[in-house]
Design an enzyme around this catalytic site. Sequence first.
Site, mmCIF file in Angstrom:
data_model
loop_
_atom_site.group_PDB
_atom_site.id
_atom_site.type_symbol
_atom_site.label_atom_id
_atom_site.label_comp_id
_atom_site.label_asym_id
_atom_site.label_seq_id
_atom_site.Cartn_x
_atom_site.Cartn_y
_atom_site.Cartn_z
ATOM 1 N N SER A 47 0.817 -1.215 0.000
ATOM 2 C CA SER A 47 0.000 0.000 0.000
ATOM 3 C C SER A 47 0.842 1.253 0.000
ATOM 4 C CB SER A 47 -0.938 0.018 1.214
ATOM 5 O OG SER A 47 -0.234 0.317 2.386
ATOM 6 N N LYS A 48 0.307 2.265 -0.670
ATOM 7 C CA LYS A 48 0.966 3.568 -0.724
ATOM 8 C C LYS A 48 1.089 4.152 0.680
ATOM 9 C CE LYS A 48 0.253 8.129 -2.833
ATOM 10 N NZ LYS A 48 -0.617 8.925 -3.702
ATOM 11 N N ARG A 49 0.034 3.955 1.483
ATOM 12 C CA ARG A 49 0.012 4.546 2.816
ATOM 13 C C ARG A 49 1.147 4.008 3.699
ATOM 14 N NH1 ARG A 49 -5.360 3.317 5.670
ATOM 15 N NH2 ARG A 49 -6.159 4.554 3.938
#
Length: 483
Positions: free
Chosen positions: A254-256
């Site tokens: 995930s980007k987060r």
Amino acid sequence: MNKEVRTRFAPSPTGFMHLGGLRTALYNYLYAKKMGGKFILRIEDTDQERFVEGATEVIYDTLKGCGMNWDEGPDVGGPCGPYIQSERKDLYLPYAKQLVESGHAYYCFCTKEELDERRAACEAKGEVFKYDKHCLHLTKEEIQQKLDAGVPYVIRQNAPTEGETSYHDVVFGDMTFPNDTLDDMVLIKQDGMPTYNFANVIDDHLMGITHVMRGLEYLSSTPKYNLLYEAFGWDVPEYVHLTTVMRDATHKLSKRDGDAYYSDYIEKGYLTEALINYLVLVGWNPGDDREFFTMDELVEAFSIERLSKSPGIFDVDKLTWFNTEYIRQLPAEKYLELVTPWFDKVLAGKNIDYARLAQLMQTRTEVFNRVPDMVRFLGELPAYEIDLFTNKKSKTNPEVSKAALEMLRPVIANIPEWTEVCIHDVLMAAIAEAGMKNATALWPLRIAISGQASTPGGAIEIAWLLGREETLRRMDDAISRLS
């Protein structure tokens, strides 16, 4: 005679390069090179709403940085250009109209509001919405009237509602889908641009792509693509659908969490070569125990038959292990070049000999972004607890440590030549003369001048790096605290 193998990587310029996308590019590149074929780069920018300025350059830089040079593409040209979809815009509508003529597609004039209403009604019944072929039943006259009146339209595929569509996938074998599950997907949007689904079929055919390697999310869309190939009377390419790159069994990257993009890892200080070497093994195995490969060795070893059906787990700890091994193998000059910016973050202007520090740090470096915290003590003595002076192995405690430091202080102050060899010889002689064990004297010295139990190098190397004046200042501070 076998056709030349032609693979393609066709990313959308929507931001940074996702690891899953990079692995797709890698497998396409390796297979083309293994088979003596061509690797084509195509930029799929038909979705202008998602276009990110500068993202195309990121794609170029990432692939080149990883050693994947394309044979044909936007910047190098080739016989099948242009290689940017938006520049091919005028190609697609004639093909769509050809499908309308043959009955494999039709004009659709439904508005967004009408579609939203039907979708909501469908969902209210707990059904999955699928376009109901409403506009398929318009007469030629009705269609022409709407076209003449300038009514906005899309062109939709006319998917069959009965029977099955099957195809063979290299990884997953024979796949069969009931036709009544297929949607009449949009081929040409209201703005005249093709959808991704339509453009990639046209482009793959016109560019002579023989093997389509792409993500698993396209597995269920492929029957719709094959219906288009059949409608045109074109050869269907070989399909190689690749499993998803996962963080663990249940979570995607995930980007987060900062673990999804190639750039995330490069910024942290992972080596590209280590990342590529590890990434290729996330979903493929060479069939033997080898783990370390150069790009040329990967080309030689790669085969699509050894791609996995299971999700590829991207284990950051395993990547870190690879990275550590790659860093150890670097020539000393290259390591110094790479580590210098990381030293600078905490040691700029501190007059520390980076070349010597690099010698001490190379075998201890796992990822470059961990380096600043490991050497920060050289720039500024950290706060530390007196308890650190107590060490069972060296038989020290605060009292013993104070005595050792008081004995060593005048010795260090009078070392005739400030070199590591001279510091070592003088200290060893003084410790022996005092009847102490080496560790009993050197442990307190290490704590006093570094403020930490684990350091690159021992007390002698640290003292040399700090210089006589700073070493004495730190020793005085420790003696004062131990008094």
